[in-house]
Design a protein around this motif. Structure first.
Motif, mmCIF file in Angstrom:
data_model
loop_
_atom_site.group_PDB
_atom_site.id
_atom_site.type_symbol
_atom_site.label_atom_id
_atom_site.label_comp_id
_atom_site.label_asym_id
_atom_site.label_seq_id
_atom_site.Cartn_x
_atom_site.Cartn_y
_atom_site.Cartn_z
ATOM 1 N N ILE A 280 -0.718 -4.544 -6.514
ATOM 2 C CA ILE A 280 -0.287 -4.167 -5.303
ATOM 3 C C ILE A 280 0.054 -5.679 -4.363
ATOM 4 C CG2 ILE A 280 -1.847 -2.265 -5.196
ATOM 5 C CD1 ILE A 280 -4.030 -3.924 -3.628
ATOM 6 N N ARG A 281 0.514 -5.274 -3.093
ATOM 7 C CA ARG A 281 0.693 -6.500 -2.166
ATOM 8 C C ARG A 281 -0.350 -6.559 -1.173
ATOM 9 N NH1 ARG A 281 6.005 -3.769 -2.579
ATOM 10 N NH2 ARG A 281 7.472 -5.342 -3.486
ATOM 11 N N ASP A 284 -0.698 -3.827 1.587
ATOM 12 C CA ASP A 284 -1.221 -2.588 0.924
ATOM 13 C C ASP A 284 -2.830 -2.495 1.226
ATOM 14 O OD1 ASP A 284 1.204 -1.691 -0.304
ATOM 15 O OD2 ASP A 284 1.126 -2.739 -2.019
ATOM 16 N N MET A 288 -4.765 1.128 2.218
ATOM 17 C CA MET A 288 -5.124 1.848 1.235
ATOM 18 C C MET A 288 -6.425 2.634 1.328
ATOM 19 S SD MET A 288 -5.565 0.709 -2.784
ATOM 20 C CE MET A 288 -6.423 -0.756 -2.352
ATOM 21 N N HIS A 292 -5.727 7.873 -1.203
ATOM 22 C CA HIS A 292 -4.678 7.333 -1.946
ATOM 23 C C HIS A 292 -4.703 7.031 -3.307
ATOM 24 C CE1 HIS A 292 -3.538 6.010 2.498
ATOM 25 N NE2 HIS A 292 -2.915 7.087 2.058
ATOM 26 N N LEU A 307 0.264 5.091 -2.548
ATOM 27 C CA LEU A 307 0.112 4.327 -1.209
ATOM 28 C C LEU A 307 1.143 4.795 -0.383
ATOM 29 C CD1 LEU A 307 -0.592 0.949 -2.807
ATOM 30 C CD2 LEU A 307 -2.278 2.498 -1.866
ATOM 31 N N THR A 310 6.267 1.132 0.846
ATOM 32 C CA THR A 310 6.601 -0.332 1.256
ATOM 33 C C THR A 310 7.769 -0.713 0.583
ATOM 34 O OG1 THR A 310 5.127 -0.775 -0.843
ATOM 35 C CG2 THR A 310 3.934 -0.845 1.210
ATOM 36 N N ARG A 417 6.913 -1.801 -7.414
ATOM 37 C CA ARG A 417 7.474 -1.378 -6.510
ATOM 38 C C ARG A 417 8.371 -2.401 -5.952
ATOM 39 N NH1 ARG A 417 3.982 2.149 -2.164
ATOM 40 N NH2 ARG A 417 3.670 4.060 -3.146
#
Length: 464
Positions: A280-281, A284, A288, A292, A307, A310, A417
């Motif tokens: 994840i970034r 996020d 979050m 989710h 999520l 993005t 992603r």
């Protein structure tokens, strides 16, 4: 004194009278079948015909750049059409419908429609608007799109270069400029988009963490949980500005001015493990919620993170098994602390106490991270790369490339992603052959070597 003042007034009056005589209409003609507010006229100060039209009580005038009355009348009709078109579309009457600003206004309507359809995010839309208003429109706004060429864009690039912007930011400004001109080209206001000067981009990936560095992060984050750290600014003996991070309850001498208190939390310690195992970034973290997160236990154990979209990606993220334990541990901790209730689907996974201000929640974690970087001395990598919360995501991807067996880069990029190109340019930048020496030296038990469609020979890899 009185005489001097009188002379000054007399001189000014004469100057104003002379100017009035030069600009007063010497000949005026109305346009047949058009409102009387529209007319052409000549003045002593110019050899050309001028056109004037009153819009909402204000006079808008423009030179026709012709001495021919017939051509001036044709120009006036076109001018009238442009001004009335602008009125209907909310464009300033002083701008042409083919000006950069007018095209931008129409293009932004299309961008707003994309936002409403969910094709672009609000952050992207707002950032674009900010950049248009800050720099692009002041430079290009009143220009006709047909007059914007390579040299004009190069002058704008030179202006941007004086603002100490990064190459990527400058490229973003040029990209937004190109977007307006591409819109103008689609409307056939210009035959094609002009050539743009190139800007050399130097990719600057953030640092990542080795296993020993990651272990050091984890241990120190645990040691700091529950402490209040003061961040103070002071000047050393050489007059240089310094930062002191000190336990608020310690007897250590505290220097200078107190900037803030930072409460170190269990959430940071769990976030470190979670990010290194979930792709994840940091952004996020803000969005979050428990709704989710799906815990999946079948042949493989992982979290399915559904999520919000993005950067144009909306596919679910699947995590490493360790993320499941970390998630459950943090969930039980928040329940025990009374920060969430039994029905917690709408609660946030990290720092749920800041339910109504998620930007502040992320800021708190970033401030805790700064303290941790100071305590561990890991704020920069040996190569001088800055290490931020984002570095945990880089670490996750790097470890998969180093430790995963037969990792498919496309699958990895989709799950994280991002794009394969971004993996190569940023995340995998530090990856060397030595890090994957076993894979590079690995051999199949038997293999066939081909020359086109013909088998040359088969070889037993044990003898090579």
């Amino acid at each position: 004194m009185a005489t001097a003042s009188k002379r000054s007034v007399t001189k000014t009056s004469a100057s104003a009278k002379k100017f009035s005589q030069r600009t007063r209409a010497t000949e005026k003609h109305y346009i047949p079948s058009y409102p009387t507010k529209l007319f052409i006229y000549k003045q002593a100060a110019s050899k050309y015909w001028w056109v004037r039209y009153f819009v909402n009580g204000n006079a808008v005038r423009k030179t026709t750049k012709t001495e021919s009355k017939r051509e001036a009348i044709a120009f006036a009709k076109s001018f009238y059409d442009t001004v009335t078109y602008n009125q209907r579309h909310g464009i300033s009457a002083t701008l042409s419908a083919t000006s950069f600003a007018a095209c931008l206004k129409e293009m932004l309507k299309a961008e707003k429609a994309k936002l409403d359809r969910g094709e672009i995010s609000k952050i992207t839309f707002d950032n674009s608007n900010y950049r248009y208003e800050k720099s692009i429109t002041p430079f290009f706004g009143k220009m006709e799109v047909k007059d914007i060429d390579y040299m004009c864009i190069d002058r704008y690039l030179n202006q941007l270069s004086t603002l100490s912007l990064s190459a990527s930011t400058i490229t973003a400004y040029l990209g937004l400029t190109r977007k307006v001109l591409a819109y103008a080209a689609r409307r056939r206001l210009i035959p094609s988009v002009p050539e743009f000067p190139s800007v050399k981009l130097n990719d600057k990936p953030r640092g990542w963490f080795t296993w020993s560095e990651y272990s050091k992060l984890w241990r120190n984050a645990g040691r700091l949980v529950g402490k209040k750290i003061q961040v103070r600014k002071y000047y050393d003996d050489l007059g240089e500005k310094q930062t002191q991070y000190v336990d608020a309850n310690s007897a250590e001498f505290k220097f200078g001015e107190l900037l803030r208190n930072v409460d170190m939390t269990e959430d940071l310690r769990r976030l470190i493990v979670f990010m290194v195992n979930s792709y994840i970034r940091p952004t996020d973290i803000k969005f979050m919620q428990h709704k989710h997160v799906d815990v999946v236990r079948n042949r493989n154990v992982f979290l399915r993170l559904r999520l919000p979209p993005t950067k144009g990606h909306s596919d679910p993220i699947t995590t490493m098994p360790k993320a499941v334990d970390t998630y459950n541990t943090l969930l039980q901790y928040h329940l025990a602390q009374g920060l969430i209730g039994a029905e917690h689907s709408e609660d946030y996974v990290f720092l749920p106490q800041y339910k109504n201000n998620r930007d502040y929640a992320l800021k708190q974690l970033q401030r805790q991270w700064e303290v941790l970087m100071h305590e561990t001395g890991l704020a920069t990598s040996p190569a001088g790369e800055e290490r931020t919360l984002y570095s945990l995501r880089h670490t996750c991807i790097m470890w998969r490339l180093m430790l995963g067996e037969g990792v498919n880069t496309l699958a990895l990029a989709r799950n994280a992603r991002t794009g394969v190109d971004m993996i190569d340019r940023f995340y995998a930048k530090p990856l060397s052959g030595e890090m994957n020496i076993e894979m590079l030296q690995s051999r199949r038990r038997k293999r066939t070597i081909y020359d086109g469609d013909v088998d040359i020979f088969k070889v037993d890899s044990s003898v090579t």
